[in-house]
Design a protein around this motif. Structure first.
Motif, PDB file in Angstrom:
ATOM      1  N   LYS A 103       1.056  -1.539   0.326  1.00  0.00           N
ATOM      2  CA  LYS A 103      -0.012  -0.144  -0.432  1.00  0.00           C
ATOM      3  C   LYS A 103       0.879   0.884   0.103  1.00  0.00           C
ATOM      4  CE  LYS A 103      -0.121  -0.255   5.415  1.00  0.00           C
ATOM      5  NZ  LYS A 103       1.475   0.446   5.084  1.00  0.00           N
ATOM      6  N   PRO A 104      -0.002   2.321  -0.544  1.00  0.00           N
ATOM      7  CA  PRO A 104       1.032   3.579  -0.975  1.00  0.00           C
ATOM      8  C   PRO A 104       1.791   4.201   1.164  1.00  0.00           C
ATOM      9  CG  PRO A 104      -0.294   3.666  -2.133  1.00  0.00           C
ATOM     10  CD  PRO A 104      -0.555   2.605  -1.094  1.00  0.00           C
ATOM     11  N   ALA A 105       3.178   3.957   1.128  1.00  0.00           N
ATOM     12  CA  ALA A 105       2.589   4.609   2.924  1.00  0.00           C
ATOM     13  C   ALA A 105       2.131   5.772   3.391  1.00  0.00           C
ATOM     14  CB  ALA A 105       4.407   5.492   3.095  1.00  0.00           C
ATOM     15  N   GLY A 106       1.728   5.894   4.512  1.00  0.00           N
ATOM     16  CA  GLY A 106       0.325   5.872   5.301  1.00  0.00           C
ATOM     17  C   GLY A 106      -1.293   6.375   4.605  1.00  0.00           C
ATOM     18  N   SER A 107      -1.238   4.853   3.729  1.00  0.00           N
ATOM     19  CA  SER A 107      -2.462   5.105   2.839  1.00  0.00           C
ATOM     20  C   SER A 107      -3.846   4.521   4.038  1.00  0.00           C
ATOM     21  CB  SER A 107      -2.247   4.774   2.135  1.00  0.00           C
ATOM     22  OG  SER A 107      -2.216   2.995   1.437  1.00  0.00           O
ATOM     23  N   LEU A 108      -2.926   3.953   4.566  1.00  0.00           N
ATOM     24  CA  LEU A 108      -3.656   3.041   6.427  1.00  0.00           C
ATOM     25  C   LEU A 108      -4.740   3.841   7.561  1.00  0.00           C
ATOM     26  CD1 LEU A 108      -3.700  -1.148   6.422  1.00  0.00           C
ATOM     27  CD2 LEU A 108      -5.937   0.630   5.168  1.00  0.00           C
ATOM     28  N   GLY A 109      -3.592   5.575   7.596  1.00  0.00           N
ATOM     29  CA  GLY A 109      -4.466   6.608   8.311  1.00  0.00           C
ATOM     30  C   GLY A 109      -3.998   5.569   9.465  1.00  0.00           C
ATOM     31  N   ARG A 110      -5.176   5.949   9.808  1.00  0.00           N
ATOM     32  CA  ARG A 110      -5.320   5.516  11.286  1.00  0.00           C
ATOM     33  C   ARG A 110      -5.285   4.353  12.173  1.00  0.00           C
ATOM     34  NH1 ARG A 110      -8.460   8.247  16.418  1.00  0.00           N
ATOM     35  NH2 ARG A 110      -6.768   7.484  18.457  1.00  0.00           N
ATOM     36  N   LEU A 111      -5.373   2.974  10.965  1.00  0.00           N
ATOM     37  CA  LEU A 111      -5.507   2.206  11.379  1.00  0.00           C
ATOM     38  C   LEU A 111      -3.562   1.263  11.214  1.00  0.00           C
ATOM     39  CD1 LEU A 111      -7.147   0.004   8.054  1.00  0.00           C
ATOM     40  CD2 LEU A 111      -8.284   1.217  10.743  1.00  0.00           C
ATOM     41  N   GLY A 155      -9.982  -4.747  12.414  1.00  0.00           N
ATOM     42  CA  GLY A 155      -8.467  -4.808  11.498  1.00  0.00           C
ATOM     43  C   GLY A 155      -7.732  -4.204  10.695  1.00  0.00           C
ATOM     44  N   ALA A 156      -7.494  -2.938  11.747  1.00  0.00           N
ATOM     45  CA  ALA A 156      -5.773  -2.489  11.226  1.00  0.00           C
ATOM     46  C   ALA A 156      -4.632  -3.439  12.241  1.00  0.00           C
ATOM     47  CB  ALA A 156      -5.959  -1.192  12.570  1.00  0.00           C
ATOM     48  N   CYS A 178      -4.411  -6.338   8.681  1.00  0.00           N
ATOM     49  CA  CYS A 178      -3.847  -5.584   8.037  1.00  0.00           C
ATOM     50  C   CYS A 178      -2.642  -5.763   8.051  1.00  0.00           C
ATOM     51  CB  CYS A 178      -4.362  -3.849   7.606  1.00  0.00           C
ATOM     52  SG  CYS A 178      -5.886  -4.336   6.632  1.00  0.00           S
ATOM     53  N   TYR A 226       3.390   5.551  -8.728  1.00  0.00           N
ATOM     54  CA  TYR A 226       3.255   4.113  -8.397  1.00  0.00           C
ATOM     55  C   TYR A 226       3.414   4.020 -10.376  1.00  0.00           C
ATOM     56  CZ  TYR A 226       3.443   3.191  -3.719  1.00  0.00           C
ATOM     57  OH  TYR A 226       3.739   3.033  -2.530  1.00  0.00           O
ATOM     58  N   ARG A 255      -7.348  -9.039   3.663  1.00  0.00           N
ATOM     59  CA  ARG A 255      -7.527  -9.023   5.267  1.00  0.00           C
ATOM     60  C   ARG A 255      -8.646  -8.172   6.199  1.00  0.00           C
ATOM     61  NH1 ARG A 255      -4.589 -11.613   4.065  1.00  0.00           N
ATOM     62  NH2 ARG A 255      -6.515 -12.980   4.831  1.00  0.00           N
ATOM     63  N   LEU A 256      -9.621  -7.284   5.692  1.00  0.00           N
ATOM     64  CA  LEU A 256     -10.365  -6.607   6.026  1.00  0.00           C
ATOM     65  C   LEU A 256     -11.341  -7.699   5.776  1.00  0.00           C
ATOM     66  CD1 LEU A 256      -9.579  -2.633   5.838  1.00  0.00           C
ATOM     67  CD2 LEU A 256      -9.463  -4.405   7.465  1.00  0.00           C
ATOM     68  N   THR A 268     -11.153 -10.486   8.386  1.00  0.00           N
ATOM     69  CA  THR A 268     -11.796  -9.757   9.896  1.00  0.00           C
ATOM     70  C   THR A 268     -13.539  -9.644   9.917  1.00  0.00           C
ATOM     71  OG1 THR A 268     -10.429  -8.565   9.510  1.00  0.00           O
ATOM     72  CG2 THR A 268     -11.778  -8.314  11.317  1.00  0.00           C
ATOM     73  N   TYR A 269     -14.523  -9.591   8.766  1.00  0.00           N
ATOM     74  CA  TYR A 269     -15.782  -8.973   8.422  1.00  0.00           C
ATOM     75  C   TYR A 269     -16.545  -9.920   7.843  1.00  0.00           C
ATOM     76  CZ  TYR A 269     -13.482  -4.527  10.805  1.00  0.00           C
ATOM     77  OH  TYR A 269     -12.623  -3.940  10.992  1.00  0.00           O
ATOM     78  N   LEU A 321     -11.055   7.306   9.485  1.00  0.00           N
ATOM     79  CA  LEU A 321      -9.614   7.426  10.396  1.00  0.00           C
ATOM     80  C   LEU A 321      -9.130   7.620   9.295  1.00  0.00           C
ATOM     81  CD1 LEU A 321     -11.668   3.873  10.942  1.00  0.00           C
ATOM     82  CD2 LEU A 321     -10.696   5.210  12.869  1.00  0.00           C
ATOM     83  N   GLY A 322      -8.915   9.172   8.001  1.00  0.00           N
ATOM     84  CA  GLY A 322      -7.798   8.912   7.723  1.00  0.00           C
ATOM     85  C   GLY A 322      -7.219   7.619   6.567  1.00  0.00           C
ATOM     86  N   LEU A 323      -7.569   6.845   6.582  1.00  0.00           N
ATOM     87  CA  LEU A 323      -7.579   6.325   5.069  1.00  0.00           C
ATOM     88  C   LEU A 323      -7.204   6.747   3.563  1.00  0.00           C
ATOM     89  CD1 LEU A 323      -8.504   4.156   7.785  1.00  0.00           C
ATOM     90  CD2 LEU A 323      -8.714   2.338   5.192  1.00  0.00           C
ATOM     91  N   ARG A 324      -6.592   6.443   2.577  1.00  0.00           N
ATOM     92  CA  ARG A 324      -7.135   7.195   1.351  1.00  0.00           C
ATOM     93  C   ARG A 324      -6.108   5.950   0.004  1.00  0.00           C
ATOM     94  NH1 ARG A 324      -1.438   8.617   0.908  1.00  0.00           N
ATOM     95  NH2 ARG A 324      -0.574   8.950   2.375  1.00  0.00           N
ATOM     96  N   LEU A 325      -7.024   4.579   0.333  1.00  0.00           N
ATOM     97  CA  LEU A 325      -6.138   3.981   0.137  1.00  0.00           C
ATOM     98  C   LEU A 325      -7.250   2.682  -1.577  1.00  0.00           C
ATOM     99  CD1 LEU A 325      -4.124   1.557   0.050  1.00  0.00           C
ATOM    100  CD2 LEU A 325      -5.204  -0.338   1.172  1.00  0.00           C
TER     101      LEU A 325
END
Lengths: 318, 318
Positions: A18-26, A299-300, A303, B66, B87-88, B91-92, B280-284
């Motif tokens: 995944k791009p760096a940081g793209s899972l945010g708070r997870l 979930g976090a 992943c 990319y 993975r998510l 989980t669900y 949650l700040g995701l951007r994936l």
């Protein structure tokens, strides 16, 4: 927390597909969890919900929309599996332990004397400590107690100052004259115990209740055992804030699960420096907001620990 | 939706063992779900994630951090189970179907011509429609496609106006000159297709991509089959917004799962009148934000359909 596990978990995050940081708070949540578990690639095993129930002397002052007998009725509902927390625990695979704390002996009315004697307070904290499963991989401390948003508001005001009205909310649904009476009750309690407001544990003993003391004891036990904690709503956070006020950093093993609709919760979270994971408008307690956040944590961590790396998957990096 | 199921579900909420309204958004979410399923006491059965992958002519213009070959590499990663969405989903408890759309034939560069011919556009929408499991109880439409935040920004600007810079975000992580180039690419596309911006489907054909068209087709199929939808991030929402722009109310069977960190998402959700469940700040992309919201929906429906009523539990009301 384990600095090595944090370093390894942080390095692992940078390698996942995944791009760096793209899972945010997870991402930060998984690294926090790894640090407290001392495992760079952890699983969320055996999550535990401990629900503490107690009765309050101030309930006789009409601070709730519900009669005090609802506390014992709801404990029976928890035990029969019919409450919201039961359904959420099942959804996210958590165990529930219900701890009823002397329901036939409400605390004293804090406008007249300390809510608990020193012996009662110590016993309630010890009940919380003892309720934590040493094998649990996560703790949620929940509560039920008619009148306990009043006690929590008094504790919050006792710890952090401000007017009673800043901390008192609608609870189960009080409004108008009943809300004014609830504010007056908290004001009377603060005036009665003005000499003790500099001592966080004494604030909890005098203005809190057995379930608040038990939650504080459980969150402390979790710290001792390096079990991460998800904080629930206003009452749970008030109990936890006692620990943070007594010793800054005491809640580093805790994240805020959910921002409650109860009036003072946002300010309380700000005072302890926590940003809630969820904001879904709940104001029920029982641990419900925190257990919804457990779903996110699962979930976090799934992943973090289960995704392929760029190298493993043969994916080109940035 | 089924008005009878909504009425019965609303009446049921008032009888459950909790103060009225105290489960906040979980209550309205459960009633919405009951209405679309036509069942006042539903279960979330067979949730499906359909992940659509495609390649974009504009990827040659350096709009992503990319290279374009990552699209096909990530499809292999989805199929091997190594991506975040895998993975998510586990989980669900959701099933994943991965649909790769002519990866060896990128769309045309929309600054030069329409991204898709009419035949290509129809085929992509039909692929989305066909991917939906008629037995699914919930749909998440996810995506993967290097360059697709550029296409989504162009679609959003084409539908709702404003400057390209209002809708273009960092995507996988572009910044500085690359971000300026991404904005210029969208501006050029809007100028090239200025005559078509009044027709939402034509905006999607000319400025979108195969995975955006497929997501629109899947969300339309879900409506036809009364399968509720959780919207994912910026790209999914841009595809869905085409339907809403073409026919207001077309997304009544959809809730917004998660507010993405991608720049234009909040404005896009506002245009279609949706409030995200999570932030949650995701951007994936991939469907990840929506699947986290599936975890919340499962809790909401479990409470709604499984809690005891005041009468069943012998709990006193307010």
């Amino acid at each position: 927390p384990d600095a090595g596990a944090i370093a390894d978990a942080t390095a692992r995050q940078a390698q996942l597909t995944k791009p760096a940081g793209s899972l945010g708070r997870l991402e930060t949540l998984a690294i926090w969890y790894a640090g407290w578990r001392g495992d760079a690639r952890p699983q969320v095993t055996r999550p535990q919900i401990a629900v503490f129930a107690a009765n309050h002397g101030v309930a006789a002052r009409s601070v709730s929309a519900y009669p005090a007998e609802v506390t014992v009725q709801m404990v029976a509902n928890f035990q029969a599996g019919g409450a919201a927390i039961n359904r959420l625990a099942e959804t996210y695979g958590a165990r529930i332990d219900v701890v009823a704390l002397d329901l036939d002996r409400p605390t004293a009315d804090f406008t007249e004397s300390a809510a608990m004697t020193e012996a009662e307070f110590a016993a309630a904290m010890a009940s919380g400590w003892a309720a934590v499963d040493p094998q649990a991989g996560l703790l949620v401390a929940g509560e039920m107690g008619i009148g306990n948003t009043t006690a929590a508001a008094a504790v919050a005001a006792g710890l952090f100052g401000g007017q009673a009205a800043d901390w008192v909310g609608r609870g189960t649904g009080v409004a108008g004259p009943a809300l004014a009476g609830k504010i007056a009750t908290v004001e009377a309690g603060l005036a009665r115990h003005r000499d003790a407001l500099g001592d966080p544990l004494e604030v909890l003993r005098r203005l809190g209740g057995r379930e608040l003391a038990a939650m504080a004891g459980a969150i402390l036990a979790a710290r001792h055992r390096r079990i991460p904690v998800l904080l629930d709503g206003f009452i749970c956070t008030a109990a936890a804030a006692v620990l943070e006020a007594a010793r800054p950093g005491a809640l580093d093993h805790a994240e805020a699960g959910h921002l409650s609709a109860e009036g003072g919760h946002a300010a309380l979270l700000e005072r302890i420096g926590k940003t809630p994971l969820l904001s879904l408008g709940l104001r029920l307690g029982e641990g419900t907001g925190a257990v919804l956040a457990l779903g996110v944590l699962q979930g976090a961590v799934a992943c973090h620990s289960g995704m392929a790396t760029f190298a493993e998957a043969g994916v080109s990096g940035a």
